[in-house]
Design a protein around this motif. Structure first.
Motif, PDB file in Angstrom:
ATOM      1  N   PRO A 121      89.541  30.140  64.045  1.00 37.39           N
ATOM      2  CA  PRO A 121      88.653  29.552  62.916  1.00 37.39           C
ATOM      3  C   PRO A 121      88.638  28.125  62.938  1.00 37.39           C
ATOM      4  CG  PRO A 121      90.418  30.542  61.913  1.00 37.39           C
ATOM      5  CD  PRO A 121      90.738  31.075  63.236  1.00 37.39           C
ATOM      6  N   ALA A 122      89.659  27.417  63.261  1.00 38.16           N
ATOM      7  CA  ALA A 122      89.869  25.887  63.304  1.00 38.16           C
ATOM      8  C   ALA A 122      89.021  25.161  64.248  1.00 38.16           C
ATOM      9  CB  ALA A 122      91.261  25.506  63.445  1.00 38.16           C
ATOM     10  N   THR A 123      88.690  25.768  65.245  1.00 42.09           N
ATOM     11  CA  THR A 123      87.914  25.089  66.312  1.00 42.09           C
ATOM     12  C   THR A 123      86.618  25.930  66.854  1.00 42.09           C
ATOM     13  OG1 THR A 123      89.296  25.820  67.947  1.00 42.09           O
ATOM     14  CG2 THR A 123      89.809  23.866  67.068  1.00 42.09           C
ATOM     15  N   SER A 124      86.770  27.106  66.536  1.00 42.65           N
ATOM     16  CA  SER A 124      85.585  28.098  66.941  1.00 42.65           C
ATOM     17  C   SER A 124      85.353  29.308  66.101  1.00 42.65           C
ATOM     18  CB  SER A 124      86.058  28.477  68.556  1.00 42.65           C
ATOM     19  OG  SER A 124      85.268  29.464  68.726  1.00 42.65           O
ATOM     20  N   PRO A 125      84.039  29.744  66.028  1.00 40.89           N
ATOM     21  CA  PRO A 125      83.841  30.938  65.283  1.00 40.89           C
ATOM     22  C   PRO A 125      84.044  32.243  66.301  1.00 40.89           C
ATOM     23  CG  PRO A 125      81.878  29.945  65.900  1.00 40.89           C
ATOM     24  CD  PRO A 125      82.706  28.839  66.415  1.00 40.89           C
ATOM     25  N   GLY A 126      84.393  32.210  67.309  1.00 40.18           N
ATOM     26  CA  GLY A 126      84.554  33.257  68.103  1.00 40.18           C
ATOM     27  C   GLY A 126      85.864  33.615  68.444  1.00 40.18           C
ATOM     28  N   PHE A 127      86.346  34.655  69.423  1.00 38.13           N
ATOM     29  CA  PHE A 127      87.512  35.007  69.604  1.00 38.13           C
ATOM     30  C   PHE A 127      87.879  34.772  70.885  1.00 38.13           C
ATOM     31  CE2 PHE A 127      85.827  37.393  66.147  1.00 38.13           C
ATOM     32  CZ  PHE A 127      86.663  37.707  65.224  1.00 38.13           C
ATOM     33  N   LEU A 128      89.226  34.519  71.053  1.00 38.52           N
ATOM     34  CA  LEU A 128      89.969  34.535  72.386  1.00 38.52           C
ATOM     35  C   LEU A 128      90.092  35.743  72.777  1.00 38.52           C
ATOM     36  CD1 LEU A 128      91.265  32.959  74.646  1.00 38.52           C
ATOM     37  CD2 LEU A 128      93.397  32.800  73.220  1.00 38.52           C
ATOM     38  N   CYS A 129      89.797  36.382  74.014  1.00 40.21           N
ATOM     39  CA  CYS A 129      89.952  37.712  74.176  1.00 40.21           C
ATOM     40  C   CYS A 129      91.167  37.843  75.242  1.00 40.21           C
ATOM     41  CB  CYS A 129      88.644  38.221  74.808  1.00 40.21           C
ATOM     42  SG  CYS A 129      87.386  38.160  73.751  1.00 40.21           S
ATOM     43  N   LEU A 130      91.863  36.999  75.532  1.00 37.19           N
ATOM     44  CA  LEU A 130      93.293  37.061  76.384  1.00 37.19           C
ATOM     45  C   LEU A 130      94.574  36.858  75.685  1.00 37.19           C
ATOM     46  CD1 LEU A 130      91.524  34.751  79.283  1.00 37.19           C
ATOM     47  CD2 LEU A 130      91.413  37.378  79.079  1.00 37.19           C
ATOM     48  N   GLY A 131      95.499  37.205  76.217  1.00 38.61           N
ATOM     49  CA  GLY A 131      96.766  37.114  75.733  1.00 38.61           C
ATOM     50  C   GLY A 131      97.853  36.836  76.798  1.00 38.61           C
ATOM     51  N   GLY A 132      98.944  36.697  76.300  1.00 38.33           N
ATOM     52  CA  GLY A 132     100.022  36.429  77.356  1.00 38.33           C
ATOM     53  C   GLY A 132      99.857  35.212  78.182  1.00 38.33           C
ATOM     54  N   THR A 133     100.137  35.182  79.390  1.00 32.31           N
ATOM     55  CA  THR A 133      99.994  33.801  80.157  1.00 32.31           C
ATOM     56  C   THR A 133      98.572  33.611  80.628  1.00 32.31           C
ATOM     57  OG1 THR A 133     102.177  34.016  81.092  1.00 32.31           O
ATOM     58  CG2 THR A 133     100.663  32.613  82.165  1.00 32.31           C
ATOM     59  N   ILE A 134      97.842  32.632  80.176  1.00 32.76           N
ATOM     60  CA  ILE A 134      96.540  32.236  80.441  1.00 32.76           C
ATOM     61  C   ILE A 134      96.044  31.289  81.421  1.00 32.76           C
ATOM     62  CG2 ILE A 134      94.299  31.832  79.142  1.00 32.76           C
ATOM     63  CD1 ILE A 134      95.318  33.006  76.691  1.00 32.76           C
ATOM     64  N   GLN A 173      87.175  35.406  80.781  1.00 33.06           N
ATOM     65  CA  GLN A 173      86.338  34.824  79.680  1.00 33.06           C
ATOM     66  C   GLN A 173      85.996  33.583  79.776  1.00 33.06           C
ATOM     67  OE1 GLN A 173      88.398  34.597  75.931  1.00 33.06           O
ATOM     68  NE2 GLN A 173      86.482  35.176  74.844  1.00 33.06           N
ATOM     69  N   PHE A 174      84.792  33.218  79.629  1.00 33.33           N
ATOM     70  CA  PHE A 174      84.439  31.784  79.455  1.00 33.33           C
ATOM     71  C   PHE A 174      84.496  31.168  77.981  1.00 33.33           C
ATOM     72  CE2 PHE A 174      81.828  32.914  83.158  1.00 33.33           C
ATOM     73  CZ  PHE A 174      82.121  31.737  83.903  1.00 33.33           C
ATOM     74  N   TRP A 175      85.056  29.965  78.011  1.00 32.67           N
ATOM     75  CA  TRP A 175      85.050  29.179  76.733  1.00 32.67           C
ATOM     76  C   TRP A 175      84.116  28.096  76.983  1.00 32.67           C
ATOM     77  CZ3 TRP A 175      85.810  23.851  76.657  1.00 32.67           C
ATOM     78  CH2 TRP A 175      85.798  23.315  75.678  1.00 32.67           C
ATOM     79  N   HIS A 176      83.377  27.588  76.048  1.00 30.57           N
ATOM     80  CA  HIS A 176      82.352  26.488  76.176  1.00 30.57           C
ATOM     81  C   HIS A 176      82.239  25.640  75.032  1.00 30.57           C
ATOM     82  CE1 HIS A 176      79.420  28.575  73.456  1.00 30.57           C
ATOM     83  NE2 HIS A 176      79.932  29.810  74.140  1.00 30.57           N
ATOM     84  N   ARG A 177      81.859  24.461  74.950  1.00 34.10           N
ATOM     85  CA  ARG A 177      81.746  23.630  73.971  1.00 34.10           C
ATOM     86  C   ARG A 177      80.416  24.032  73.290  1.00 34.10           C
ATOM     87  NH1 ARG A 177      85.201  20.838  71.212  1.00 34.10           N
ATOM     88  NH2 ARG A 177      83.243  19.670  70.521  1.00 34.10           N
TER      89      ARG A 177
END
Length: 729
Positions: free
Chosen positions: A654-667, A709-713
């Motif tokens: 929530p601090a930087t994005s309304p979305g969810f990071l769908c990955l864990g472990g080593t990214i 997964q894609f991250w984007h501004r």
């Protein structure tokens, strides 16, 4: 087909419009050696493969009964090497002394040695067809008559035949017309189906060909009328017959035929000749006749393209209503459709200009008025100047003076049109069979001058992104190796036409934000265009893909056999006409299993009000290293990059994005491939499976599952797409 039209109109402006020049075709009697005998068949063919077209004539007297038998005629073109268009009679030297009541000729490579063989058709039941086998490289353009040894043993009354691969086994079979006791009347008989055993020996196969009895067989044609990739049989008759005036026999693909003659509308009972071809631009096969009704020309429209059901509609008869014998199709005005060339018995040869949509207008000034008794004609570029001349064969009355008509019009600059192809997406067995149907500027008795090859290469993992926005391509000039690809990104509304090998390729319509990937195989300079604006770019491809020659199997179709490649591959089909214009159908991937991706994870709408979505294309086969990740529904003008991990998760940030990071472990982060969503709001990234960017880089192994997964501004914030899990094989 649309790609061909767009390219011709927008890309390089090669179409020559307007009416043909006055007296475009001028006759000459001095080019041919004197041969004042009854001629009823003529065809152009390069028998010695020296680069110019020779002429074969079927000579022999007799209208309704046999007259004098004449030598089978072969004239050798001396344009190469002399540079002067003239022919020498080398019939006896090259064919031997062989006399018959010749009524027609056709050609084909019956034994698969790469050299054309000749079949002369004889009337009045005086002889079997005369089959001449080319002696090939040892003695180019010299022949041995082997009719009996190769299965032609029965005396026939025949005026026409055609070769074609009727059972899809890679050799040329043959259908021969046979009128029975009387060539022009009587009780009639049935055409003959001869199947090739693969070595050029033919077997009469009546059980596969239950043709009804009809009288006065004139013309045989092999074309695919119902779009199922096999050759059907059309046979035209100079007689009214019960159960349909003419023959229509539908092929099941294995050379077993069903009588469908009543599907074809009846015409007048004086049809000597008809030519099947696409006359209205809808990619199915129509028919143009001499004597559709009485002494008239006219067409029958095939309704298959619009309905998917085989049916036909007769058009109106055309003036002036004279006694004619022959039809040839030639695009003499270079506008991309077939015009009609008519050989007339009692008046001048005539041209009907095709104005589209089955509208034909007689063009009187373009052909010099010579009254003679034309029984047949053939079309070909005899003097290698890029345009198509024609030759007439004379008989029945007059002085029997055959003529060459020299074309002074513009050269053919239009590449062959690839009407359709059937390149399999997956491989079921080897060799893999590929087919294509092509249309060019000439069609006469099944003859065109198109050669074909298939180019095959392994795909690389190299791709170049080319974007279109604000009326510009970036970059507009691209250098590739064979097997590389371009990812086209359309950031403005429009559609792209991608050329094939120096000619028309294919069209991809794209709305704003879409992309598509195009592989390149053939070496050479090709192009692409945004068709609304005409903005162009060029692609220079270098490399040496493996070539496989195509077999002309009849009806404008070509057949390719691709041997075992051990792994998936890229293939491009290329077609070249007599003047050298080349077209390609666009390279295609073969044998790539679909990407078995599974989407997961919650997504949250970004500033567009939509949720970003990730998808995959290419293949999950690790050995091919050919996987592209795509993101859509993104905010425009933002940058982003691809993320990957072998571990799934769903972490709110929530601090930087309304979305969810769908990955864990080593990214892993593909930060060397930062991309912009442009005005279209999408990403495309090719993932290198040999170097997944975790620390340190690792290669994907067979059986592993990786997540992407894609991250984007997104303005002052950021967001994510959903995730996709891919299991690699």
């Amino acid at each position: 087909m649309l790609g061909s039209q767009i390219r011709s109109t927008f890309l390089f402006g090669l179409v020559l419009t307007g009416s043909a020049a006055a007296q475009q075709f001028t006759p000459s009697t001095s080019i041919l050696p004197a041969n004042n005998t009854w001629t009823e068949g003529v065809e152009c063919v390069d028998v010695d493969m020296d680069g110019d077209l020779d002429l074969i004539f079927a000579n022999g007297d007799g209208y309704s009964s046999a007259g004098a038998q004449r030598q089978n005629l072969l004239l050798i073109n001396q344009f190469i090497p002399s540079g002067i268009l003239t022919f020498t009679d080398e019939s006896i030297a090259r064919l031997g002394v062989n006399l018959s009541n010749g009524k027609g000729v056709t050609t084909g490579d019956v034994n698969g040695d790469g050299w054309v063989d000749l079949l002369y058709l004889n009337g009045f039941n005086t002889d079997p067809p005369h089959l001449y086998i080319n002696q090939g490289a040892a003695n180019p353009g010299f022949f041995t008559m082997e009719s009996a040894a190769r299965g032609f043993t029965q005396n026939l009354s025949s005026s026409s035949a055609q070769f074609g691969d009727l059972d899809d086994d890679g050799d040329l079979d043959c259908i021969v017309m046979h009128s029975g006791a009387s060539l022009l009347g009587g009780s009639g008989s049935m055409p003959k189906l001869y199947m090739n055993d693969g070595t050029g020996v033919f077997v009469d196969s009546p059980l596969s060909f239950p043709a009804p009895t009809k009288a006065a067989h004139m013309d045989a044609q092999l074309v695919d009328l119902d779009g199922d990739w096999d050759l059907d049989f059309l046979g035209f008759c100079r007689s009214g017959n019960s159960g349909g005036t003419h023959y229509l026999m539908l092929n099941d693909g294995s050379a077993v035929f069903t009588n469908a003659s009543t599907t074809l509308p009846n015409t007048g009972s004086a049809v000597y000749e008809a030519e099947p071809a696409d006359l209205d631009g809808d990619d199915d096969i129509d028919i143009f006749y001499t004597s559709l009704s009485g002494f008239n020309e006219g067409y029958t429209r095939n309704n298959f393209a619009g309905s998917g059901i085989l049916s036909f509609t007769n058009g109106p008869a055309l003036p002036p209503g004279t006694d004619d014998n022959e039809i040839g199709l030639i695009d003499y005005d270079n506008d991309g459709d077939y015009d009609i060339l008519v050989g007339s018995l009692g008046s001048r040869e005539r041209l009907y200009q095709n104005n589209g949509n089955l509208s034909f207008v007689e063009d009187i000034p373009s052909i010099q008025n010579v009254g003679d008794s034309t029984l047949d004609l053939t079309i070909g570029d005899l003097d290698n100047d890029g345009d198509y001349d024609f030759v007439t064969g004379q008989g029945e009355s007059g002085s029997f003076t055959n003529r060459v008509y020299i074309n002074s019009g513009s050269a053919d600059t239009l590449a062959p049109v690839i009407v359709r192809d059937n390149v399999p997406a997956t491989i079921s067995n080897w060799p893999m069979v590929v087919r294509a149907e092509v249309r060019d500027q000439v069609r006469d008795d099944g003859v065109d001058y198109v050669s074909a090859k298939a180019l095959v290469i392994e795909p690389t993992n190299n791709s170049v992104v080319v974007t279109y926005t604000g009326g510009d391509w970036s970059p507009s000039s691209v250098n590739l190796n064979s097997g590389d690809s371009i990812i086209f990104q359309m950031l403005d509304p429009g559609f792209i036409v991608v050329e094939g090998t120096g000619g028309p390729g294919f069209t991809q319509g794209l709305v704003t934000g879409q992309s598509f990937e195009v592989p390149y195989v053939a070496a050479g300079v090709t192009g692409f265009i945004e068709a609304n604006s005409g903005d162009t770019g060029t692609v220079t491809t270098t490399g040496s893909p493996t070539e496989y020659a195509g077999l002309k199997i009849g009806g404008g179709q070509h057949r390719f056999e691709i041997p075992d490649q051990d792994k998936p591959f890229l293939i491009e089909l290329c077609f070249t006409d007599y003047p050298g214009n080349t077209s390609g159908g666009g390279a295609k991937y073969v044998g790539f299993a679909p990407v078995a991706g599974v989407n997961y994870c919650t997504t949250v709408a970004n500033s567009t009000g939509l949720t970003g979505e990730i998808s995959a294309s290419g293949t999950s086969d690790v050995s091919l290293n050919f996987l592209t990740l795509n993101a859509t529904n993104l905010p425009p003008g933002e940058f982003g990059f691809l993320l990957t991990s072998m571990t799934q998760d769903q972490i709110a940030i929530p601090a930087t994005s309304p979305g969810f990071l769908c990955l864990g472990g080593t990214i892993g982060r593909f930060i060397t491939q930062i991309v912009s969503s442009g005005s279209g709001g999408f990403f495309c990234v090719r993932a290198d499976l040999t170097a997944m960017p975790v620390t340190p880089n690792v290669a994907v192994m067979v059986g592993e599952s990786w997540n992407f997964q894609f991250w984007h501004r997104d303005g002052a914030s950021s967001n994510f797409t959903d995730g996709i899990e891919i299991t690699f094989n």
